[in-house]
Design an enzyme around this catalytic site. Structure first.
Site, PDB file in Angstrom:
ATOM      1  N   HIS A 164       0.863  -1.180   0.000  1.00  0.00           N
ATOM      2  CA  HIS A 164       0.000   0.000   0.000  1.00  0.00           C
ATOM      3  C   HIS A 164       0.898   1.228   0.000  1.00  0.00           C
ATOM      4  CE1 HIS A 164      -3.722   2.293   0.746  1.00  0.00           C
ATOM      5  NE2 HIS A 164      -2.893   3.129   1.351  1.00  0.00           N
ATOM      6  N   CYS A 165       0.787   2.031  -1.040  1.00  0.00           N
ATOM      7  CA  CYS A 165       1.651   3.201  -1.189  1.00  0.00           C
ATOM      8  C   CYS A 165       0.914   4.449  -0.708  1.00  0.00           C
ATOM      9  CB  CYS A 165       2.075   3.365  -2.650  1.00  0.00           C
ATOM     10  SG  CYS A 165       3.200   4.762  -2.903  1.00  0.00           S
ATOM     11  N   PRO A 166       1.325   5.040   0.413  1.00  0.00           N
ATOM     12  CA  PRO A 166       0.632   6.245   0.891  1.00  0.00           C
ATOM     13  C   PRO A 166       0.793   7.439  -0.049  1.00  0.00           C
ATOM     14  CG  PRO A 166       2.637   5.838   2.163  1.00  0.00           C
ATOM     15  CD  PRO A 166       2.434   4.638   1.291  1.00  0.00           C
ATOM     16  N   SER A 206      -1.779   6.913  -2.487  1.00  0.00           N
ATOM     17  CA  SER A 206      -3.076   6.788  -1.818  1.00  0.00           C
ATOM     18  C   SER A 206      -3.869   5.605  -2.354  1.00  0.00           C
ATOM     19  CB  SER A 206      -3.897   8.086  -1.959  1.00  0.00           C
ATOM     20  OG  SER A 206      -3.225   9.168  -1.403  1.00  0.00           O
TER      21      SER A 206
END
Length: 381
Positions: free
Chosen positions: A272-274, A277
């Site tokens: 999950h890449c912040p 998003s």
């Protein structure tokens, strides 16, 4: 003796297949309590058998049962320091599960800390903060947190592009560009813009979410079968219990994983890449990789053009110190862009090389970090 039923014994010894058999074929109660008020889920959590926990939660075993000591299954997993068991229980649970206290007034996180399970105590404390944020999703802060850092990254790239065009390509204190250097300079803008388009696609595209199969056990009739039909999935019959997601109530495909941030299972889950998003998975991994490649090329070209432009400024006394002083006093925009571009280039370059290496080996970031958890990877190492 002690009020143990067959399901208790199966959970105590981690016999997931046998537990599945007696519940599906003989209609055994997966939520029965022994003389101490402990369910099979208590015993599976205490012994740390994550596959048994997944199966029992899938069968709608009640996570909130408190035994004579006031302990829930999560309390017992915390006492024994079983991180994987706690992870499964937390992912499938609610905020209230982390706040339940035993007869001594301790929560699972406090029990883990009391038993010197520092890593587990940190995990449970952090899980509570994350669930607080999810529960507060209707507030202004909660809605902003759901946006992630994608708007920030978009603004950073956009501001850098404007600075580059204004202070480097059209800089009044810099020499005029030739046709060839001008074409190369504007190609950097084109690549960065194309990268922004791929960034938008990666951020907005479905990464490969698997449809959730939520069934309401409270509305079941007495004559309805206890198990959902998907429990007879070939993967489970073959003993691949890690493919059972207790949160989404599905048997997920091989290489899929549950994202605790999105609270969904994702096919070929990478991470999950912040900054995007969004999760990176089967359906948007190539957009993510192309975005990285385009931005690396753009930063390489724009950084090279900026450095060349600064170094070619004519001086009466072209000493290195004089050039540095002139750059920081008269070429503030170009110098600032070069410094930021230099820092970002190495960060994104390392990430791009890592992603390229994993793509060439057909492995994800999640699989690299959890190699020993996946049986299909053990023979490769």
């Amino acid at each position: 003796m002690y009020g143990y039923q067959t399901t208790h014994v199966a959970a105590q010894f981690g016999q997931t297949a046998f537990l599945y058999h007696i519940v599906s074929k003989w209609n055994a109660d997966p939520d029965v309590l022994d003389n101490d008020g402990r369910s099979p889920l208590h015993w599976a959590a205490y012994k740390g058998f994550a596959d048994c926990i997944r199966l029992l939660i899938f069968l709608d075993a009640y996570r909130g049962h408190q035994d004579k000591e006031g302990c829930t299954p999560l309390h017992w997993a915390a006492i024994r320091g079983n991180l994987e068991a706690c992870t499964v229980l937390v992912q499938a649970g609610k905020k209230e599960d982390l706040m339940v206290t035993d007869n001594t007034g301790l929560t699972p996180a406090q029990l883990a800390s009391d038993k010197n399970h520092c890593q587990l105590a940190f995990f449970l404390g952090n899980a509570r903060r994350l669930l607080d944020r999810h529960c507060d999703g209707n507030s202004r802060l909660g809605k902003l947190s759901k946006l992630g850092l994608a708007p920030v990254l978009w603004c950073v790239i956009f501001v850098l592009l404007i600075t580059y065009i204004h202070s480097v390509i059209l800089g009044p204190n810099l020499p005029k560009l030739t046709a060839a250097s001008g074409l190369l300079a504007w190609s950097g803008v084109f690549l960065a813009t194309a990268g922004l388009f791929m960034f938008y696609r990666c951020s907005s595209k479905d990464p490969g979410f698997i449809r959730m199969n939520l069934h309401d056990s409270e509305n079941k009739k007495d004559d309805e079968p206890l198990l959902n039909i998907e429990i007879n999935h070939p993967a489970l019959l073959a003993g691949n219990w890690s493919q059972l997601c207790a949160t989404c109530k599905i048997v997920r495909p091989l290489r899929a994983n549950h994202c605790s941030t999105c609270n969904r299972c994702v096919e070929q889950f990478d991470h999950h890449c912040p900054w995007v998003s969004n999760c990176i998975g089967k359906r948007n991994k190539w957009e993510f990789f192309i975005f990285l490649v385009l931005e690396v090329l753009a930063m390489l070209i724009t950084g090279g053009i900026t450095l060349t432009r600064i170094l070619t400024v004519p001086f009466a006394h072209p000493s290195f110190r004089a050039r540095i002083q002139y750059a920081f006093t008269h070429l503030v925009g170009a110098t600032s862009f070069l410094v930021v571009d230099f820092v970002l280039f190495f960060i994104v370059f390392v990430l791009t090389v890592r992603q390229a290496n994993q793509i060439s080996r057909n492995i994800t970031t999640n699989e690299m970090a959890n190699t020993m958890r996946y049986s299909y990877l053990r023979c490769r190492w």
